[in-house]
Scaffold this motif. Structure first.
Motif, PDB file in Angstrom:
ATOM      1  N   ASP A  96       0.827  -1.194   0.000  1.00  0.00           N
ATOM      2  CA  ASP A  96       0.000   0.000   0.000  1.00  0.00           C
ATOM      3  C   ASP A  96       0.868   1.252   0.000  1.00  0.00           C
ATOM      4  O   ASP A  96       2.038   1.216   0.402  1.00  0.00           O
ATOM      5  CB  ASP A  96      -0.905   0.022   1.240  1.00  0.00           C
ATOM      6  CG  ASP A  96      -1.918  -1.109   1.223  1.00  0.00           C
ATOM      7  OD1 ASP A  96      -2.381  -1.486   0.129  1.00  0.00           O
ATOM      8  OD2 ASP A  96      -2.245  -1.619   2.314  1.00  0.00           O
ATOM      9  N   ARG A  97       0.269   2.371  -0.409  1.00  0.00           N
ATOM     10  CA  ARG A  97       1.009   3.637  -0.467  1.00  0.00           C
ATOM     11  C   ARG A  97       1.504   4.081   0.911  1.00  0.00           C
ATOM     12  O   ARG A  97       2.483   4.803   1.014  1.00  0.00           O
ATOM     13  CB  ARG A  97       0.145   4.730  -1.084  1.00  0.00           C
ATOM     14  CG  ARG A  97      -0.057   4.538  -2.573  1.00  0.00           C
ATOM     15  CD  ARG A  97      -0.810   5.693  -3.192  1.00  0.00           C
ATOM     16  NE  ARG A  97      -0.108   6.949  -3.174  1.00  0.00           N
ATOM     17  CZ  ARG A  97       0.833   7.321  -4.046  1.00  0.00           C
ATOM     18  NH1 ARG A  97       1.206   6.500  -4.998  1.00  0.00           N
ATOM     19  NH2 ARG A  97       1.390   8.513  -3.975  1.00  0.00           N
ATOM     20  N   ASP A  98       0.840   3.644   1.964  1.00  0.00           N
ATOM     21  CA  ASP A  98       1.254   4.056   3.306  1.00  0.00           C
ATOM     22  C   ASP A  98       2.253   3.074   3.937  1.00  0.00           C
ATOM     23  O   ASP A  98       2.598   3.199   5.106  1.00  0.00           O
ATOM     24  CB  ASP A  98       0.047   4.256   4.214  1.00  0.00           C
ATOM     25  CG  ASP A  98      -0.778   2.985   4.409  1.00  0.00           C
ATOM     26  OD1 ASP A  98      -0.558   2.006   3.669  1.00  0.00           O
ATOM     27  OD2 ASP A  98      -1.634   2.987   5.300  1.00  0.00           O
ATOM     28  N   HIS A  99       2.753   2.146   3.164  1.00  0.00           N
ATOM     29  CA  HIS A  99       3.724   1.175   3.654  1.00  0.00           C
ATOM     30  C   HIS A  99       5.013   1.881   4.078  1.00  0.00           C
ATOM     31  O   HIS A  99       5.527   2.753   3.383  1.00  0.00           O
ATOM     32  CB  HIS A  99       4.057   0.153   2.541  1.00  0.00           C
ATOM     33  CG  HIS A  99       5.128  -0.815   2.920  1.00  0.00           C
ATOM     34  ND1 HIS A  99       4.875  -1.970   3.615  1.00  0.00           N
ATOM     35  CD2 HIS A  99       6.458  -0.785   2.707  1.00  0.00           C
ATOM     36  CE1 HIS A  99       6.003  -2.619   3.811  1.00  0.00           C
ATOM     37  NE2 HIS A  99       6.998  -1.923   3.259  1.00  0.00           N
ATOM     38  N   LEU A 100       5.527   1.492   5.227  1.00  0.00           N
ATOM     39  CA  LEU A 100       6.812   2.005   5.723  1.00  0.00           C
ATOM     40  C   LEU A 100       7.827   0.873   5.706  1.00  0.00           C
ATOM     41  O   LEU A 100       7.476  -0.303   5.872  1.00  0.00           O
ATOM     42  CB  LEU A 100       6.670   2.540   7.146  1.00  0.00           C
ATOM     43  CG  LEU A 100       5.648   3.665   7.348  1.00  0.00           C
ATOM     44  CD1 LEU A 100       5.474   3.975   8.816  1.00  0.00           C
ATOM     45  CD2 LEU A 100       6.052   4.906   6.551  1.00  0.00           C
ATOM     46  N   ASP A 103       7.607  -1.723   8.381  1.00  0.00           N
ATOM     47  CA  ASP A 103       6.466  -2.641   8.428  1.00  0.00           C
ATOM     48  C   ASP A 103       6.898  -4.093   8.275  1.00  0.00           C
ATOM     49  O   ASP A 103       6.219  -4.993   8.750  1.00  0.00           O
ATOM     50  CB  ASP A 103       5.441  -2.301   7.331  1.00  0.00           C
ATOM     51  CG  ASP A 103       4.710  -1.005   7.615  1.00  0.00           C
ATOM     52  OD1 ASP A 103       4.790  -0.476   8.743  1.00  0.00           O
ATOM     53  OD2 ASP A 103       4.052  -0.500   6.681  1.00  0.00           O
TER      54      ASP A 103
END
Length: 106
Positions: A96-100, A103
């Motif tokens: 996802d675009r909010d993946h860090l 994670d």
């Protein structure tokens, strides 16, 4: 989740069989909503060494990616590529675009 078909091809023999493969592959992708996002090109190497040609095809999900690879239409042309190149191919989930980066530690 978005899935990708990724291949690193080496020793591609640009012959009639590969030309036929290239002419036919787009039609195999369409029913599965697949499209090329990377298709060869000369990379600008900023670290390490690279050998091969990178291909990345995007699909809306795993079912579409696997469905394309297993489809009769793609299986019919697959030997045109595998018989005229070396390399590896895989299916891989995107993030996802909010993946860090952290994670992956969870």
């Amino acid at each position: 989740m978005t899935h990708y078909a990724i291949a690193n091809l080496r020793n591609v023999q640009l012959n009639d069989a590969i030309v036929e493969y290239l002419r036919r592959i787009d039609a195999t992708l369409a029913p599965f909503d697949g499209h090329f996002i990377v298709h060869g090109g000369e990379p600008e190497l900023i670290e390490g060494r690279w050998d091969g040609t990178l291909i990345v095809i995007e699909f809306p999900g795993y079912e579409q990616a696997r469905g394309w690879y297993d489809s009769a239409a793609y299986r019919e042309i697959l030997p045109l590529r595998t018989g005229n190149s070396d390399g590896v191919a895989m299916l891989l989930a995107g993030v996802d675009r909010d993946h860090l980066a952290t994670d992956v530690l969870n």
